[in-house]
Design an enzyme around this catalytic site. Structure first.
Site, PDB file in Angstrom:
ATOM      1  N   CYS A 124      -4.508  -1.472   9.306  1.00  0.00           N
ATOM      2  CA  CYS A 124      -4.839  -1.682  10.726  1.00  0.00           C
ATOM      3  C   CYS A 124      -3.860  -0.980  11.667  1.00  0.00           C
ATOM      4  CB  CYS A 124      -4.901  -3.168  11.020  1.00  0.00           C
ATOM      5  SG  CYS A 124      -5.935  -4.058   9.855  1.00  0.00           S
ATOM      6  N   HIS A 259      -4.914  -3.790  18.058  1.00  0.00           N
ATOM      7  CA  HIS A 259      -5.807  -3.873  16.910  1.00  0.00           C
ATOM      8  C   HIS A 259      -6.660  -5.123  17.096  1.00  0.00           C
ATOM      9  CE1 HIS A 259      -7.513  -4.496  13.086  1.00  0.00           C
ATOM     10  NE2 HIS A 259      -6.681  -5.449  12.733  1.00  0.00           N
ATOM     11  N   ASN A 290     -13.608  -7.059  13.272  1.00  0.00           N
ATOM     12  CA  ASN A 290     -12.335  -6.404  12.965  1.00  0.00           C
ATOM     13  C   ASN A 290     -12.632  -5.211  12.054  1.00  0.00           C
ATOM     14  OD1 ASN A 290      -9.982  -5.636  11.603  1.00  0.00           O
ATOM     15  ND2 ASN A 290      -9.191  -7.705  11.428  1.00  0.00           N
TER      16      ASN A 290
END
Lengths: 334, 81
Positions: A124, A259, A290
């Site tokens: 990420c 993120h 996500n």
């Protein structure tokens, strides 16, 4: 005999992001669609993650398809030709081949062959790692234009019964063209890692365990609370440091683009940073989920597309995840 | 100087109120964080970090799951000071 003087790269003073491109999975997956196997509900998932729907790619839409679409959009908007690209950096953890890299295939598909091309594995944090590298390559004169892509098809590596991370995840790719600039466009990066928490986010097993029949297909898992704690309170320090090295204050920002891990992390980070009201906080997770390395460029692209932020404003972008790896910089919005 | 149990309770109640909006008076020793106060694990972690800051103690992640009631947390913090 005298030794001739070598030529070295001529450096460039500044770099900036020229443009962004985005591609999301073609399926919209609701909380109700996935709540059954984790014995959960739409309300529970919304409350704990902020996600209402996530985008996932169907069987016919590959990681490469999304990366190509995002890259083509970024190239077109940048005004450069694909053949001008001097390096392709692809950040991904879901390219299904150990080798060759996804980046070489991507470079070929978008017309950037024979540019140097390589993948980076920083989960990420990967997009911010990619921007840090692109900035360095450009200012050192190694490459004039760099394509940075963060892309994931995480749905290939999830377990529908996993309550720790799988239900958060989506698929997509975000791309940026980075190049030389007359004015500063990318701050120094604050990036690093903490391998002492190597096993707090990652895979359930190695491919060797899978080969030997000792484990089933490896999927993603996390120790949610440990990661949450790190992602908020350690990343607040990183975010403050990024502002400091950029020489700006929180009130100078137009946007915070973290993120897109979980809305609770995003909101707590924003709260701890004590951002003034005019700073727009990216919450693309609500309808995208996500998407790991793709989440920052996708979220920034969405803010620009909706008109919530304007080109030329400053955004703090910060990625954090498996490794544990983190990266942050302040950028001028393209 | 170490705080007394009632001072820790008052400080913890303030933190809980700030994170969840639950009235400080409702945060009593015998109350369970999850069953009585309906505090989820993410809020609990936020409360733990703020308590570490406020009381100058370290509460390991592994220990958090043992803090079932407000009293458990108050005792842990009081002893760790």
């Amino acid at each position: 005999m005298s030794v001739p003087t070598l030529k070295q790269y001529e450096t460039v003073k500044y770099s900036r992001i020229y443009s962004l491109g985005a591609a999301r999975g073609d399926l919209t997956v609701t909380n109700d669609d996935i709540a059954g196997p984790i014995d959960s509900s739409d309300e529970w998932i919304r409350q704990r993650t902020g996600i209402i729907t996530r985008k996932r790619a169907s069987e016919n839409l590959s990681l490469m398809d999304m990366a190509v679409a995002a890259s083509n959009e970024a190239i077109e908007k940048s005004g450069i030709k694909p053949s001008d690209i001097g390096a392709v950096i692809f950040s991904t953890i879901t390219h299904p081949f150990q080798t060759p890299s996804a980046a070489t295939m991507l470079a070929d598909k978008i017309g950037a062959n024979p540019a140097p091309a390589y993948d980076i594995s920083a989960a990420c944090a990967g997009y911010c790692y990619g921007i840090a590298q692109a900035d360095a390559l450009i200012r050192s004169g190694v490459a004039k234009y760099v394509l940075v892509v963060g892309g994931e098809k995480l749905s290939d590596f999830i377990d529908p019964t996993d309550r720790t991370i799988s239900f958060l995840l989506g698929d997509g790719a975000g791309a940026a063209i980075v190049g030389p600039s007359d004015t500063p466009g990318i701050s120094p990066s604050v990036w690093g890692s903490d391998g002492s928490h190597w096993d707090s986010v990652g895979m359930t097993a190695s491919l060797l365990d899978f080969r030997d029949g000792e484990q089933s297909w490896p999927t993603l898992r996390q120790e949610g609370l440990t990661v949450f704690k790190w992602a908020v309170w350690e990343m607040v320090k990183v975010a403050r440091q990024a502002l400091e090295v950029a020489g700006i204050k929180a009130e100078d920002l137009s946007a915070l683009v973290t993120h897109q891990a979980n809305i609770r992390i995003i909101d707590e980070l924003a709260k701890q940073l004590d951002l003034p009201e005019h700073v727009v906080i990216a919450r693309d997770i609500v309808n995208t989920g996500n998407t790991s390395a793709a989440s920052i460029p996708l979220a920034m692209h969405a803010l620009l597309a909706s008109g919530e932020v304007k080109s030329g404003g400053l955004a703090l972008q910060i990625g954090f995840g498996a490794g544990l790896a983190f990266g942050a910089q302040v950028v001028v919005l393209p | 100087m170490a705080l007394s149990q009632s001072e820790v309770l008052a400080g913890l109640a303030e933190i809980v109120n700030d994170e969840t909006g639950i009235a400080a008076e409702a945060v009593q020793l015998e109350k369970s964080f999850t069953d009585d106060l309906d505090i989820d694990s993410i809020s609990m972690m936020t409360i733990v970090v703020n308590a570490e800051d406020k009381f100058g103690v370290k509460i390991p992640d592994d220990e958090v799951k043992n803090l079932i009631t407000v009293g458990d947390a108050v005792n842990y913090i009081t002893n760790a000071q």
